[in-house]
Motif scaffolding. Structure first.
Motif, PDB file in Angstrom:
ATOM      1  N   GLU A 108     -12.302 -11.041 -15.226  1.00  0.00           N
ATOM      2  CA  GLU A 108     -12.140 -11.995 -16.339  1.00  0.00           C
ATOM      3  C   GLU A 108     -13.501 -12.567 -16.755  1.00  0.00           C
ATOM      4  O   GLU A 108     -13.790 -12.719 -17.946  1.00  0.00           O
ATOM      5  CB  GLU A 108     -11.194 -13.137 -15.924  1.00  0.00           C
ATOM      6  CG  GLU A 108      -9.742 -12.670 -15.706  1.00  0.00           C
ATOM      7  CD  GLU A 108      -8.870 -13.683 -14.959  1.00  0.00           C
ATOM      8  OE1 GLU A 108      -9.336 -14.825 -14.720  1.00  0.00           O
ATOM      9  OE2 GLU A 108      -7.728 -13.343 -14.606  1.00  0.00           O
ATOM     10  N   GLY A 112     -15.898 -12.251 -20.344  1.00  0.00           N
ATOM     11  CA  GLY A 112     -16.338 -13.432 -21.086  1.00  0.00           C
ATOM     12  C   GLY A 112     -15.259 -14.492 -21.250  1.00  0.00           C
ATOM     13  O   GLY A 112     -15.387 -15.384 -22.091  1.00  0.00           O
ATOM     14  N   TRP A 113     -14.188 -14.411 -20.440  1.00  0.00           N
ATOM     15  CA  TRP A 113     -13.135 -15.426 -20.551  1.00  0.00           C
ATOM     16  C   TRP A 113     -13.660 -16.772 -20.088  1.00  0.00           C
ATOM     17  O   TRP A 113     -14.322 -16.875 -19.060  1.00  0.00           O
ATOM     18  CB  TRP A 113     -11.932 -15.033 -19.683  1.00  0.00           C
ATOM     19  CG  TRP A 113     -11.078 -13.957 -20.273  1.00  0.00           C
ATOM     20  CD1 TRP A 113     -11.388 -13.153 -21.338  1.00  0.00           C
ATOM     21  CD2 TRP A 113      -9.781 -13.555 -19.813  1.00  0.00           C
ATOM     22  NE1 TRP A 113     -10.351 -12.275 -21.560  1.00  0.00           N
ATOM     23  CE2 TRP A 113      -9.361 -12.500 -20.648  1.00  0.00           C
ATOM     24  CE3 TRP A 113      -8.943 -13.986 -18.790  1.00  0.00           C
ATOM     25  CZ2 TRP A 113      -8.125 -11.870 -20.481  1.00  0.00           C
ATOM     26  CZ3 TRP A 113      -7.720 -13.358 -18.626  1.00  0.00           C
ATOM     27  CH2 TRP A 113      -7.315 -12.318 -19.470  1.00  0.00           C
ATOM     28  N   PRO A 114     -13.317 -17.836 -20.831  1.00  0.00           N
ATOM     29  CA  PRO A 114     -13.759 -19.179 -20.443  1.00  0.00           C
ATOM     30  C   PRO A 114     -12.903 -19.754 -19.322  1.00  0.00           C
ATOM     31  O   PRO A 114     -11.837 -19.215 -18.998  1.00  0.00           O
ATOM     32  CB  PRO A 114     -13.555 -19.988 -21.722  1.00  0.00           C
ATOM     33  CG  PRO A 114     -12.405 -19.311 -22.405  1.00  0.00           C
ATOM     34  CD  PRO A 114     -12.499 -17.850 -22.055  1.00  0.00           C
TER      35      PRO A 114
END
Ligand SMILES: Cc1cc2nc3c(=O)[nH]c(=O)nc-3n(C[C@H](O)[C@H](O)[C@H](O)COP(=O)(O)OP(=O)(O)OC[C@H]3O[C@@H](n4cnc5c(N)ncnc54)[C@H](O)[C@@H]3O)c2cc1C
Ligand code: SF4
Lengths: 154, 320
Positions: A108, A112-114
């Motif tokens: 994840e 680039g998932w926050p």
């Protein structure tokens, strides 16, 4: 129904009530995934479903026709060696879930998932937040953090 | 778990079966089935309906498919840019694993509940109408301060729904009687005498999407959640806010509160009290008080009143 588990195809005849976790443990003999709370609160049952980390205790197996599941038995990832080096466990019960979760989490991060923390880098605060779905009754968290940090190449 | 018939629907028309219960991510429904709290006869799996996309609305705004996973929605670049409050609310909810399964519609329609509702051995007016409400005198520290009734004081636990309520989002519904739309602020009900009904949906109605209209100043928006541990816990209180502040004056604002009522609580009175006022801590607190004047806390949850007041002030100060 058909399920691919750790690369092996299985054809199963299940009661519709069977969870993915019980399917793995009771029908396929893969007892690495653990039953902790059985209500999605502890993360011990975490597996990778089509590559994404999920709680297998809250999924009806029948709803996953054709899906591909990776359990701890099928994981081959640097995070495992790092857990050994850093002593990232005590009793070991939560460890398969921790490792599967860490593998999914690092993916994840790579996408680039926050997270709720919002740091640019995978800081220790980020690791804690992103791994908060996995509880450890022994409290081995302080050693899991460097294990995961190093597995991420930091 | 009680036995049920399972079937997968591959288009919306096929999914509309009277008496069916829809299965999305299952993170709430399967949990309740295990506890014997939900006992569906027919489960219709809605995961293959093709409702998993986020699209652009003509003229701005987003159409979020009912089946979009919470994790994908939180990471969507348009959501992060245009509606940070929504991304933040999603990321404040549950865990990485749960967000990977949880869907837009499932999150909205997770049951309004309390610990007694989850325990099939206890009385509960929501689960068994007329059986009583042990929460009123029992453990209600985390239950409602607004809009509750003598029959039920439970809270809707969703974080995402609070952001959607603030953003004037609209739910798109298909049902046996055709299609209709309902604003998120009107989707959930207050308990009144019929706490067994969480929402205004009729049996067999399926949510297909949630539309979030364009709101320029929502690019300046935030979600703040207070809970008993640093992560992975339901809110004790939360605030979603978007504000337009010009030359030190609040020209427009959207506010909603979480974990205070049977529904995500849009703070219309606070918004009204704030429009045209100076963007100062004093006006933020006064606006919160305008909303909280209606609060009727229980024995152990009066702390939520100052908690929400302080949260409103600090979130808005962060946006000012
Ligand atoms: C341990 C734990 C911690 C959690 N913490 C939080 C938290 O901090 N914050 C938070 O917000 N949430 C939290 N949750 C709740 C979680 O967010 C919800 O369980 C989830 O969002 C439900 O989505 P789902 O897709 O899995 O729904 P499901 O469980 O599949 O369905 C929920 C309900 O929605 C109905 N439904 C689903 N899709 C449709 C549709 N398209 N049309 C009509 N009806 C439909 C189902 O019939 C069911 O009644 C937590 C859950 C757990 C287990
Ligand atoms: S607060 Fe509502 S859900 Fe909880 S016990 Fe009372 S009636 Fe049931």
């Amino acid at each position: 129904m058909d399920l691919v588990v750790n690369g092996v195809e299985h054809s199963l005849d299940l009661d519709p009530r069977t969870t993915l976790l019980d399917t793995l443990r009771e029908h396929l003999g893969l007892t690495g995934s653990k039953k902790g709370c059985d209500h999605g609160q502890c993360g011990a049952c975490t597996v990778l479903l089509d590559g994404r980390r999920v709680n297998s205790c809250l999924i009806l197996a029948i709803s996953q026709q054709g899906a591909s599941v990776t359990t701890i038995e099928g994981v081959d990832h640097p995070v495992q060696q790092k857990f050994v080096e850093h002593d990232g466990f005590q009793c070991g019960y939560c460890t398969p879930g921790q490792i599967c979760s860490a593998v999914g989490m690092l993916d994840e991060v790579a996408k680039g998932w926050p997270s709720a923390i919002g740091d640019e880098e995978l800081t220790d605060a980020e690791i804690r937040e992103r791994m908060s779905g996995n509880l450890c009754r022994c409290g081995a968290y302080p050693n899991m953090i460097p294990a995961i940090r190093e597995a991420a190449g930091r | 778990m009680k036995t049920f018939t399972y079937r997968t629907a591959t288009d919306v028309a096929q999914g509309l079966e009277p008496g069916a219960t829809f299965l999305a991510g299952g993170t709430n429904l399967v949990d309740l089935m295990k506890l014997g709290v939900a006992t569906p006869d027919v489960l219709v799996d809605v995961n293959r309906l093709g409702l998993g996309e986020v699209g652009d609305l003509p003229g701005g705004g987003l159409r979020i498919g009912a089946g979009v996973r919470n994790s994908d929605l939180a990471a969507d670049p348009r959501v992060r840019r245009d509606y940070p409050v929504l991304s933040e609310a999603l990321l404040a909810g549950a865990s990485g694993q749960l967000r990977n399964m949880a869907t837009t519609a499932g999150n909205l329609l997770q049951r309004t509940r309390c610990r007694y509702f989850m325990d099939a051995t206890m009385p509960c007016n929501k689960r068994r109408p007329g059986s009583g409400c042990p929460a009123r005198e029992g453990d209600h520290r985390n239950l409602a301060i607004l809009g509750a009734s003598p029959s039920c004081v439970a809270t809707h636990p969703s974080d995402m729904a609070v952001a959607l309520a603030a953003l004037d989002a609209v739910v798109r519904i298909s049902g046996p009687a055709g299609e209709r739309t309902v604003p998120v602020t009107e989707l959930h009900r207050l308990p009144g005498d019929t706490p067994d009904r969480d929402t205004v949906l009729e049996h067999g109605e399926l949510i297909t999407a949630v539309d979030v209209p364009s709101l320029g100043f929502a690019a300046r928006s935030a979600y703040r959640k207070v809970r008993d541990r640093a992560s992975y816990a339901f809110a004790v209180g939360s605030v979603a806010a978007a504000a337009q502040i010009t030359d030190g004056t609040v020209t427009d604002v959207r506010l909603a509160f979480g974990a205070v009522a049977h529904k995500p609580w849009r703070a219309f009175a606070a918004e009204e009290a704030l429009r045209g006022r100076p963007a100062t801590r004093e006006s933020f607190r006064a606006a919160a008080d305008a909303e909280l004047a209606a609060a009727e806390p229980l024995r152990d949850n009066a702390f939520k009143v100052p908690l929400i007041r302080n949260l409103v002030a600090s979130v808005l100060e962060g946006l000012a």
